[in-house]
Design a protein around this motif. Structure first.
Motif, PDB file in Angstrom:
ATOM      1  N   UNK A 275      43.262  54.569  45.780  1.00 26.32           N
ATOM      2  CA  UNK A 275      43.537  53.898  43.940  1.00 26.32           C
ATOM      3  C   UNK A 275      43.251  52.259  43.631  1.00 26.32           C
ATOM      4  N   UNK A 276      44.046  51.596  44.726  1.00 25.78           N
ATOM      5  CA  UNK A 276      43.572  50.564  44.607  1.00 25.78           C
ATOM      6  C   UNK A 276      41.787  50.138  44.155  1.00 25.78           C
ATOM      7  N   UNK A 277      41.572  50.712  44.997  1.00 26.19           N
ATOM      8  CA  UNK A 277      39.694  49.710  44.960  1.00 26.19           C
ATOM      9  C   UNK A 277      39.695  51.168  43.225  1.00 26.19           C
ATOM     10  N   UNK A 278      40.247  51.993  42.660  1.00 30.53           N
ATOM     11  CA  UNK A 278      40.019  52.539  41.280  1.00 30.53           C
ATOM     12  C   UNK A 278      40.113  51.313  40.265  1.00 30.53           C
ATOM     13  N   UNK A 279      41.324  51.093  40.196  1.00 35.07           N
ATOM     14  CA  UNK A 279      42.217  50.088  39.591  1.00 35.07           C
ATOM     15  C   UNK A 279      41.101  48.321  39.722  1.00 35.07           C
ATOM     16  N   UNK A 280      40.661  48.147  40.706  1.00 33.29           N
ATOM     17  CA  UNK A 280      39.347  47.392  41.454  1.00 33.29           C
ATOM     18  C   UNK A 280      38.573  47.546  40.259  1.00 33.29           C
ATOM     19  N   UNK A 281      38.372  48.282  40.227  1.00 29.36           N
ATOM     20  CA  UNK A 281      36.410  48.744  39.701  1.00 29.36           C
ATOM     21  C   UNK A 281      36.415  48.332  37.772  1.00 29.36           C
ATOM     22  N   UNK A 282      37.881  49.318  37.660  1.00 27.08           N
ATOM     23  CA  UNK A 282      38.259  50.025  35.947  1.00 27.08           C
ATOM     24  C   UNK A 282      38.108  47.792  35.676  1.00 27.08           C
ATOM     25  N   UNK A 283      39.130  47.549  36.378  1.00 25.95           N
ATOM     26  CA  UNK A 283      39.262  45.979  36.033  1.00 25.95           C
ATOM     27  C   UNK A 283      37.945  45.431  35.349  1.00 25.95           C
ATOM     28  N   UNK A 284      36.743  45.175  36.559  1.00 24.60           N
ATOM     29  CA  UNK A 284      35.651  45.028  36.761  1.00 24.60           C
ATOM     30  C   UNK A 284      35.594  45.584  35.368  1.00 24.60           C
TER      31      UNK A 284
END
Length: 391
Positions: free
Chosen positions: A199-208
Motif C-alpha cells: 500500500x505504501x508502494x502504491x501511494x508512492x507510485x500514485x503520488x509520482x
C-alpha cells in the motif's frame, strides 16, 4: 602592335563601361531615399529567431510529454500490478482471519469441554471417596453384597480415569489449537506487513503519477501558450515581410534597391571575379564579374527587378543588357545572342531578358555577369564580386 592596340582599346572600353553604367543609372534614379528598411529587416530577423526558438521549445515540450506519458503508463502498470497483489494479500488475510475465528471458537469449545470434564471428574472422585469411606457393616445393612459394592467402586473408578483421560486430551487439543491460532496470527501479521508495504508502494507510485500528470498539465499549458505566441509571431512576420516588400518596392521606385539577387543562369563558373590572366589580351587584369559556362541559346534571367538602361553592342563584351536596380546597384549581362527586352522597360526578378551566345571577345559560349555598386552621392560605379550577393 595589334595586341597593344587591343589592350588600349579594352582599357578604354572598361573605363567607358563604368562611366556608362554610372551615367545611365543616375539618369534613371535621381533621389536618395532613406527609410526604416534596415530597422524593419532587423525586426524581422528578431521575429524569425524568436519563432525558431519557440518551434524548438515546442519540439522539446512534445518530446518531454512523450517521455512523461511513457513514464506514467509504466507507473500505471506498476500500480495495477500492486493493486492485484494487494487484493490477493487482502484475500489471504481475510482467509486467515476467518480461520483464526474458527480456531478461537474451537478453543472456546475445548475450554467448555475441559470445564465439563473437570466437573465430571470431581464428582466421580467425590463419589469414589464417599464409597470407600462406608464400612462393610453399613454396606451389608443397606442390603448390598460385597461383590456388588466392589463392582460399583470399580465402575466409579473407571469413569473417573476415563474422564481424566478425556480432560487431558481436551487440554492437549486446546494447546494444539492455541498453537495453530498463534501460527495463523503470525502469518496474518506477516501478510498485514506485506499489505502495508504494498500500500505504501502504491501511494508512492500514485503520488509520482499525480506529480507527472501535473507536470503534463503544465507542459500542455506552456505548449498552448507557445502555439499562441507562434501564431502571433507568424502573423507579425507576415506583416513585417509585406511591409519590407512594400518598402523595397517604394525604395526601388525612388532609386534604392534593397532586395536580393538570383542567378541569371545555372551553370559552372568558368572564371571567377578578381585578377586573372586575360585569355585574349594575355595580360593580368581585373575580371569585373563571373563567367558562367552555358550553351548558346540559354535563357538569361534578370538577377533582380529593375529598369533596363541599355541593350546594345559593346566592343569586347558583345551584346549586353544593363539593368538599373536603383541608385545603388546595376547588373550587366554580356556576350548575348539576342535581346528580349528594350531600354526603359521595367523587368521583374527572374524574367527572361536575353539569350546567351559567344559575341564579343570570347573563347567560347558563356555568360559574363557583373554587379556594380554605385555611390548614389558621387555616382561612382564599382564592380563587386557577384558571389557575395548570389544565394
Amino acid at each position: 602592335m595589334l595586341n597593344e592596340a587591343r589592350i588600349f582599346t579594352f582599357k578604354k572600353i572598361g573605363a567607358k563601361l563604368l562611366v556608362l553604367v554610372s551615367i545611365l543609372t543616375l539618369l534613371f534614379n535621381v533621389t536618395v531615399v532613406k527609410s526604416g528598411l534596415e530597422e524593419e529587416q532587423k525586426k524581422l530577423a528578431q521575429y524569425k529567431a524568436q519563432l525558431e526558438q519557440i518551434k524548438k521549445n515546442i519540439v522539446s515540450i512534445d518530446q518531454s510529454t512523450r517521455e512523461i506519458n511513457a513514464l506514467v503508463n509504466n507507473l500505471s502498470s506498476e500500480v495495477s500490478y500492486l493493486e492485484e497483489e494487494i487484493k490477493k494479500t487482502q484475500i489471504k488475510i481475510d482467509d486467515l482471519n476467518t480461520q483464526i475465528k474458527v480456531k478461537e471458537q474451537e478453543i472456546k469449545d475445548k475450554e467448555a469441554e475441559i470445564s465439563k470434564r473437570q466437573k465430571d471428574l470431581e464428582e466421580a472422585i467425590n463419589l469414589s471417596y464417599k464409597l470407600t469411606a462406608i464400612s462393610p457393616v453399613e454396606l451389608l445393612y443397606e442390603g448390598s453384597d460385597p461383590e456388588s459394592v466392589y463392582k460399583r467402586i470399580t465402575y466409579i473408578s473407571y469413569i473417573s480415569d476415563y474422564t481424566r483421560k478425556l480432560m487431558e486430551q481436551a487440554e492437549k487439543d486446546k494447546l494444539q489449537l492455541e498453537k495453530f491460532k498463534s501460527d495463523l496470527s503470525k502469518a496474518e501479521k506477516e501478510y498485514e506487513a506485506v499489505l502495508k508495504e504494498k500500500q505504501e508502494q502504491e501511494n508512492i507510485l500514485l503520488q509520482e503519477i499525480d506529480m507527472k500528470n501535473r507536470l503534463l498539465t503544465t507542459l500542455k499549458e506552456k505548449k498552448t501558450y507557445l502555439l499562441y505566441k507562434q501564431s502571433e509571431l507568424e502573423e507579425e512576420i507576415k506583416k513585417e515581410e509585406e511591409l519590407i516588400q512594400k518598402l523595397i518596392e517604394e525604395q526601388r521606385k525612388k532609386g534604392i534597391y534593397s532586395g536580393t539577387f538570383i542567378w541569371p543562369a545555372k551553370g559552372p563558373i568558368t572564371s571567377e571575379f578578381g585578377m586573372r590572366f586575360h585569355p585574349i589580351l594575355h595580360i593580368w587584369r581585373l575580371h569585373d564579374g563571373i563567367d558562367i559556362g552555358i550553351p548558346t541559346g540559354t535563357p538569361i534571367k534578370a538577377a533582380a527587378s529593375g529598369t533596363v538602361i541599355a541593350t546594345k553592342w559593346l566592343e569586347g563584351y558583345g551584346n549586353v543588357v544593363i539593368i538599373s536596380h536603383g541608385q545603388n546597384f546595376s547588373t550587366l549581362y554580356a556576350h548575348l545572342k539576342s535581346f528580349v527586352v528594350k531600354e526603359g522597360e521595367e523587368v521583374k526578378q527572374g524574367q527572361i531578358i536575353a539569350y546567351s551566345d559567344n559575341t564579343g571577345w570570347s573563347t567560347g559560349p558563356h555568360l559574363h555577369f557583373s554587379i556594380y555598386k554605385i555611390d548614389p552621392i558621387t555616382g561612382k560605379s564599382t564592380p563587386v564580386n557577384p558571389l557575395d550577393y548570389l544565394p
